[in-house]
Design a protein around this motif. Sequence first.
Motif, PDB file in Angstrom:
ATOM      1  N   GLU A  87       0.966  -1.040  -0.144  1.00 50.54           N
ATOM      2  CA  GLU A  87       0.567  -0.354   0.089  1.00 50.54           C
ATOM      3  C   GLU A  87       0.659   1.607  -0.109  1.00 50.54           C
ATOM      4  O   GLU A  87       2.111   1.147   0.888  1.00 50.54           O
ATOM      5  CB  GLU A  87      -0.513   0.025   0.978  1.00 50.54           C
ATOM      6  CG  GLU A  87      -1.829   1.233   0.832  1.00 50.54           C
ATOM      7  CD  GLU A  87      -2.949   0.967   2.181  1.00 50.54           C
ATOM      8  OE1 GLU A  87      -4.976   1.413   2.562  1.00 50.54           O
ATOM      9  OE2 GLU A  87      -2.438   0.193   4.054  1.00 50.54           O
ATOM     10  N   VAL A  88       0.930   2.034  -1.009  1.00 52.53           N
ATOM     11  CA  VAL A  88       0.620   3.823  -0.905  1.00 52.53           C
ATOM     12  C   VAL A  88      -0.074   4.434  -0.699  1.00 52.53           C
ATOM     13  O   VAL A  88      -1.136   4.919  -0.518  1.00 52.53           O
ATOM     14  CB  VAL A  88       1.276   3.623  -1.928  1.00 52.53           C
ATOM     15  CG1 VAL A  88       2.920   5.451  -1.686  1.00 52.53           C
ATOM     16  CG2 VAL A  88       2.983   2.733  -2.511  1.00 52.53           C
ATOM     17  N   HIS A  89       1.027   5.697   0.755  1.00 53.05           N
ATOM     18  CA  HIS A  89      -0.335   6.689   1.060  1.00 53.05           C
ATOM     19  C   HIS A  89       0.523   7.747   0.824  1.00 53.05           C
ATOM     20  O   HIS A  89       1.312   8.340   1.106  1.00 53.05           O
ATOM     21  CB  HIS A  89      -0.256   6.819   2.512  1.00 53.05           C
ATOM     22  CG  HIS A  89      -1.311   5.364   3.093  1.00 53.05           C
ATOM     23  ND1 HIS A  89      -1.957   5.263   3.176  1.00 53.05           N
ATOM     24  CD2 HIS A  89      -0.756   4.223   3.800  1.00 53.05           C
ATOM     25  CE1 HIS A  89      -3.133   3.929   3.879  1.00 53.05           C
ATOM     26  NE2 HIS A  89      -1.110   3.541   4.375  1.00 53.05           N
ATOM     27  N   PHE A  90      -0.418   8.266  -0.335  1.00 54.22           N
ATOM     28  CA  PHE A  90       0.446  10.093  -0.965  1.00 54.22           C
ATOM     29  C   PHE A  90       0.148  11.282  -0.246  1.00 54.22           C
ATOM     30  O   PHE A  90      -0.784  11.055   0.360  1.00 54.22           O
ATOM     31  CB  PHE A  90       0.512  10.012  -2.542  1.00 54.22           C
ATOM     32  CG  PHE A  90       0.243   8.227  -3.616  1.00 54.22           C
ATOM     33  CD1 PHE A  90       1.789   8.286  -3.832  1.00 54.22           C
ATOM     34  CD2 PHE A  90      -0.793   8.404  -3.898  1.00 54.22           C
ATOM     35  CE1 PHE A  90       2.126   7.554  -4.369  1.00 54.22           C
ATOM     36  CE2 PHE A  90      -0.403   6.672  -4.361  1.00 54.22           C
ATOM     37  CZ  PHE A  90       0.811   7.036  -4.868  1.00 54.22           C
ATOM     38  N   SER A  91       0.851  11.835  -0.643  1.00 54.04           N
ATOM     39  CA  SER A  91       1.093  13.518  -0.212  1.00 54.04           C
ATOM     40  C   SER A  91       0.237  14.147  -0.493  1.00 54.04           C
ATOM     41  O   SER A  91       0.518  14.009  -2.342  1.00 54.04           O
ATOM     42  CB  SER A  91       2.514  13.460   1.168  1.00 54.04           C
ATOM     43  OG  SER A  91       1.873  15.625   1.485  1.00 54.04           O
ATOM     44  N   SER A  92      -0.324  14.948  -0.862  1.00 58.09           N
ATOM     45  CA  SER A  92      -0.495  15.885  -1.790  1.00 58.09           C
ATOM     46  C   SER A  92       0.033  17.351  -1.660  1.00 58.09           C
ATOM     47  O   SER A  92      -0.418  18.093  -2.341  1.00 58.09           O
ATOM     48  CB  SER A  92      -2.087  16.016  -1.410  1.00 58.09           C
ATOM     49  OG  SER A  92      -2.674  17.227  -0.878  1.00 58.09           O
ATOM     50  N   HIS A  98       5.294  10.718   1.365  1.00 60.26           N
ATOM     51  CA  HIS A  98       4.851   9.588   0.872  1.00 60.26           C
ATOM     52  C   HIS A  98       5.023   7.989   1.433  1.00 60.26           C
ATOM     53  O   HIS A  98       6.483   8.129   1.356  1.00 60.26           O
ATOM     54  CB  HIS A  98       4.874   9.265  -0.859  1.00 60.26           C
ATOM     55  CG  HIS A  98       4.520  10.446  -1.525  1.00 60.26           C
ATOM     56  ND1 HIS A  98       3.560  11.075  -1.775  1.00 60.26           N
ATOM     57  CD2 HIS A  98       5.966  11.381  -2.280  1.00 60.26           C
ATOM     58  CE1 HIS A  98       4.019  12.217  -2.288  1.00 60.26           C
ATOM     59  NE2 HIS A  98       5.076  11.921  -2.802  1.00 60.26           N
ATOM     60  N   ARG A  99       4.333   7.596   2.420  1.00 55.70           N
ATOM     61  CA  ARG A  99       4.595   5.830   3.196  1.00 55.70           C
ATOM     62  C   ARG A  99       4.196   5.041   2.066  1.00 55.70           C
ATOM     63  O   ARG A  99       3.252   5.505   1.601  1.00 55.70           O
ATOM     64  CB  ARG A  99       3.898   6.499   4.302  1.00 55.70           C
ATOM     65  CG  ARG A  99       3.723   5.375   5.344  1.00 55.70           C
ATOM     66  CD  ARG A  99       3.347   5.178   6.671  1.00 55.70           C
ATOM     67  NE  ARG A  99       1.819   5.017   6.622  1.00 55.70           N
ATOM     68  CZ  ARG A  99       1.322   5.215   6.338  1.00 55.70           C
ATOM     69  NH1 ARG A  99       1.088   6.823   6.568  1.00 55.70           N
ATOM     70  NH2 ARG A  99      -0.321   4.826   6.729  1.00 55.70           N
ATOM     71  N   ASN A 101       3.843   0.709   2.506  1.00 54.09           N
ATOM     72  CA  ASN A 101       3.819   0.117   3.383  1.00 54.09           C
ATOM     73  C   ASN A 101       4.577  -1.092   2.355  1.00 54.09           C
ATOM     74  O   ASN A 101       4.375  -1.321   1.278  1.00 54.09           O
ATOM     75  CB  ASN A 101       2.235  -0.737   3.681  1.00 54.09           C
ATOM     76  CG  ASN A 101       2.315   0.656   4.616  1.00 54.09           C
ATOM     77  OD1 ASN A 101       2.822   1.550   5.560  1.00 54.09           O
ATOM     78  ND2 ASN A 101       0.750   0.927   4.725  1.00 54.09           N
ATOM     79  N   SER A 107       7.162   0.028   7.168  1.00 53.32           N
ATOM     80  CA  SER A 107       6.529   1.227   5.921  1.00 53.32           C
ATOM     81  C   SER A 107       8.606   2.014   6.377  1.00 53.32           C
ATOM     82  O   SER A 107       9.145   1.646   6.925  1.00 53.32           O
ATOM     83  CB  SER A 107       5.534   1.653   6.459  1.00 53.32           C
ATOM     84  OG  SER A 107       5.961   2.287   7.759  1.00 53.32           O
ATOM     85  N   GLU A 109       9.325   6.309   4.708  1.00 52.24           N
ATOM     86  CA  GLU A 109       8.770   6.973   4.007  1.00 52.24           C
ATOM     87  C   GLU A 109       9.478   7.709   3.201  1.00 52.24           C
ATOM     88  O   GLU A 109      11.253   7.957   3.143  1.00 52.24           O
ATOM     89  CB  GLU A 109       8.508   8.401   5.064  1.00 52.24           C
ATOM     90  CG  GLU A 109       7.487   7.692   5.732  1.00 52.24           C
ATOM     91  CD  GLU A 109       6.954   9.194   6.787  1.00 52.24           C
ATOM     92  OE1 GLU A 109       7.206  10.273   6.724  1.00 52.24           O
ATOM     93  OE2 GLU A 109       5.661   8.781   7.435  1.00 52.24           O
ATOM     94  N   LYS A 255      -6.199   6.531  -5.939  1.00 56.64           N
ATOM     95  CA  LYS A 255      -5.414   7.365  -5.192  1.00 56.64           C
ATOM     96  C   LYS A 255      -4.470   8.272  -6.207  1.00 56.64           C
ATOM     97  O   LYS A 255      -3.980   9.216  -5.776  1.00 56.64           O
ATOM     98  CB  LYS A 255      -4.116   6.566  -4.581  1.00 56.64           C
ATOM     99  CG  LYS A 255      -4.397   5.942  -3.620  1.00 56.64           C
ATOM    100  CD  LYS A 255      -3.655   4.338  -2.804  1.00 56.64           C
ATOM    101  CE  LYS A 255      -4.163   4.229  -1.466  1.00 56.64           C
ATOM    102  NZ  LYS A 255      -3.298   3.607  -0.253  1.00 56.64           N
TER     103      LYS A 255
END
Length: 313
Positions: A87-92, A98-99, A101, A107, A109, A255
């Motif tokens: 999984e990837v959590h993007f910063s806008s 960006h994190r 996993n 994980s 960053e 995403k």
Amino acid sequence: MSKEKIVNCVIIGSGPSGYSAAIYAARADLNPILFAGSQPGGQLMFTTNVDNYLGFPIGISGKNFMENCKKQAKRFNTVILYKNVSEVHFSSKKGGTHRINIENSSSLESKGIIIATGSRPKFLGIEKEKKFMGLGVSFCATCDGFFHKGKDVAVVGGGDTALEEASYLSKICKNVYLLVRKNSFKASKLLQNRVLKKKNITILFSTKILEIIGDNFLEGIKIIHNTNKTIQKLLISGLFIAIGNCPNTEIFQKKLSLDERGYILVKRGSTHTNIPGVFASGDVQDPIYRQAITSAGSGCMAALDLERYLSDI
């Protein structure tokens, strides 16, 4: 890796695009971390010979080519992890982190991410189809058509790609059988007219492959004509499956901006996605060319785009 660790460059994918991005990023002192995933080397690992890549006058096996790419990336101290990104959590925000996993792990960053996850071909779902990949079964006429020069081949599909493959093969092969599962084409009229003019292309509508014939390599196929249920055997040296590709973008759904087929959308003339610091290269953003050399070129572009992005934040 600790969750707090922040790096400059994470590359997801290990085909020509991913390794090219890694080499350029490493030479720019971005210290890239590359996730090779569950299929290191991408689709080229199943290609017997690569004859059309610049700089290899006698060709090279797909496996050896990708091994060379990996060695070159390691030479510049790319960290290669044989793990999947779950999984990837993007910063806008520009300059945000960006994190990423990691499957069954922790994980990390990163300030920048290059997505080079490629695509995968759609299969017919018949026995020996995967076994004979590189042994007569192919998904790319411009890659493998040369090996069937002067021989009989078959193409499966009724869309633009299938007709383009058939048209290309008709120039170098003796006979081309175009097997269309439905009773009509999906391709554009322009391509239909081009194929209909080719004297060595035999079009078989409402046709399905029942069996791939051969023990150690493709020797032929058994087909059924759905209209009259007759069964026919075709002796061919090559079977080109052109029923579509699927980009490997499942973890980026909702995403990133994707097109209707799931390919990542990038800004024209660049590898920038709609998220700052996130770039896409290779087949995952290219439904048209899908060649090793274009993938490697866009991997270079992505690394250069990321380097410029980092210098501006």
